[in-house]
Design a protein around this motif. Structure first.
Motif, PDB file in Angstrom:
ATOM      1  N   LYS A  66      97.552  25.493  44.243  1.00  0.00           N
ATOM      2  CA  LYS A  66      97.416  24.065  44.491  1.00  0.00           C
ATOM      3  C   LYS A  66      98.427  23.276  43.672  1.00  0.00           C
ATOM      4  CE  LYS A  66      94.060  20.290  44.463  1.00  0.00           C
ATOM      5  NZ  LYS A  66      92.656  19.887  44.173  1.00  0.00           N
ATOM      6  N   LYS A  69     102.174  23.436  44.956  1.00  0.00           N
ATOM      7  CA  LYS A  69     102.243  23.238  46.397  1.00  0.00           C
ATOM      8  C   LYS A  69     103.550  22.590  46.829  1.00  0.00           C
ATOM      9  CE  LYS A  69      99.309  21.774  50.172  1.00  0.00           C
ATOM     10  NZ  LYS A  69      97.986  21.246  50.545  1.00  0.00           N
ATOM     11  N   GLN A  89      97.222  15.119  52.778  1.00  0.00           N
ATOM     12  CA  GLN A  89      96.014  15.855  52.420  1.00  0.00           C
ATOM     13  C   GLN A  89      95.156  15.049  51.442  1.00  0.00           C
ATOM     14  OE1 GLN A  89      96.935  19.746  50.953  1.00  0.00           O
ATOM     15  NE2 GLN A  89      94.876  20.534  51.310  1.00  0.00           N
ATOM     16  N   LYS A  90      93.847  15.217  51.559  1.00  0.00           N
ATOM     17  CA  LYS A  90      92.902  14.456  50.747  1.00  0.00           C
ATOM     18  C   LYS A  90      93.158  14.652  49.253  1.00  0.00           C
ATOM     19  CE  LYS A  90      87.957  13.745  49.960  1.00  0.00           C
ATOM     20  NZ  LYS A  90      86.577  14.206  50.277  1.00  0.00           N
TER      21      LYS A  90
END
Length: 229
Positions: A66, A69, A89-90
């Protein structure tokens, strides 16, 4: 007669037991692939510890994936704006720079954002030529930096002054982005403030110097007048 049993050294036994308990488990040095291949060699206790260790490694791997990324300043077109920025993305922070390559300040901001993208790979840093996003956008509004999260603008810096001036330093831009919450910086105070403090100190020193010089000039003038009188 059967051979007589020699008395066991309790101290030696305790040392051997402690050494065995302190022995490093082999799975602590293995990769996830090696762990899967070596399962048949572990006893029941090892298997329990192995499962806990595997879950820990998987969690660490997910966190690492993550965080790594992005890691670069990517170019997008106006057609990609909604997908890449508004509908990102959230909970991902997005920093987008609208620029024009003919403006030197825009090139400087791009250089700084490229470095920050590598330093903060979990943040989505992107750039777009302004004409592809907004038609007839005034040059005086460039550079323009927008900071998004969950489709909402959390910060904006429009024009040379708001972006930090033509002598913008990397740390100053990092501080600006940290102030709107986009990144977690290790800077403890604004680099701009340090520069201002140095400038004010220089001004004060120059002022004191000028005052002392003026005072000496007045004394010399008075002495000259006294001699002539």
């Amino acid at each position: 007669l059967p051979p007589k049993d020699e008395p066991k050294d309790e101290t030696e036994e305790m040392v051997l037991r402690l050494q065995k308990e302190a022995e490093v488990k082999p799975y602590e040095r293995m990769t996830l692939k090696e762990l899967n291949e070596a399962e048949d060699d572990f006893d029941e206790d090892d298997m329990k510890a192995l499962e806990m260790y595997r879950q820990q490694r998987l969690q660490e791997w997910k966190i690492l994936q993550k965080r790594q990324k992005y890691g670069e300043l990517r170019e997008i077109s106006g057609e990609q704006y909604v997908k890449e920025v508004t509908n990102a993305q959230k909970d991902v922070w997005v920093v987008i720079h609208l620029y024009r390559s003919s403006i030197p300040m825009c090139l400087l901001v791009n250089q700084h954002l490229s470095l920050l993208a590598r330093k903060f790979p979990e943040i989505k840093f992107i750039k777009a030529i302004v004409n592809s996003c907004i038609q007839n956008y005034h040059d005086r509004c460039l550079p323009t930096i927008f900071v998004y999260r969950n489709g909402q603008i959390k910060g904006r810096f429009i024009g040379v002054t708001e972006c930090g001036g033509t002598n913008l330093k990397l740390e100053e831009l990092e501080w600006k982005l940290a102030q709107v919450g986009a990144i977690k910086t290790d800077l403890e105070e604004s680099p701009k403030q340090n520069i201002m403090d140095m400038m004010m100190s220089s001004v004060r020193s120059a002022s004191i110097h000028d005052t002392n010089s003026a005072s000496r000039d007045n004394d010399e003038t008075k002495c000259y007048s006294d001699r002539n009188f």
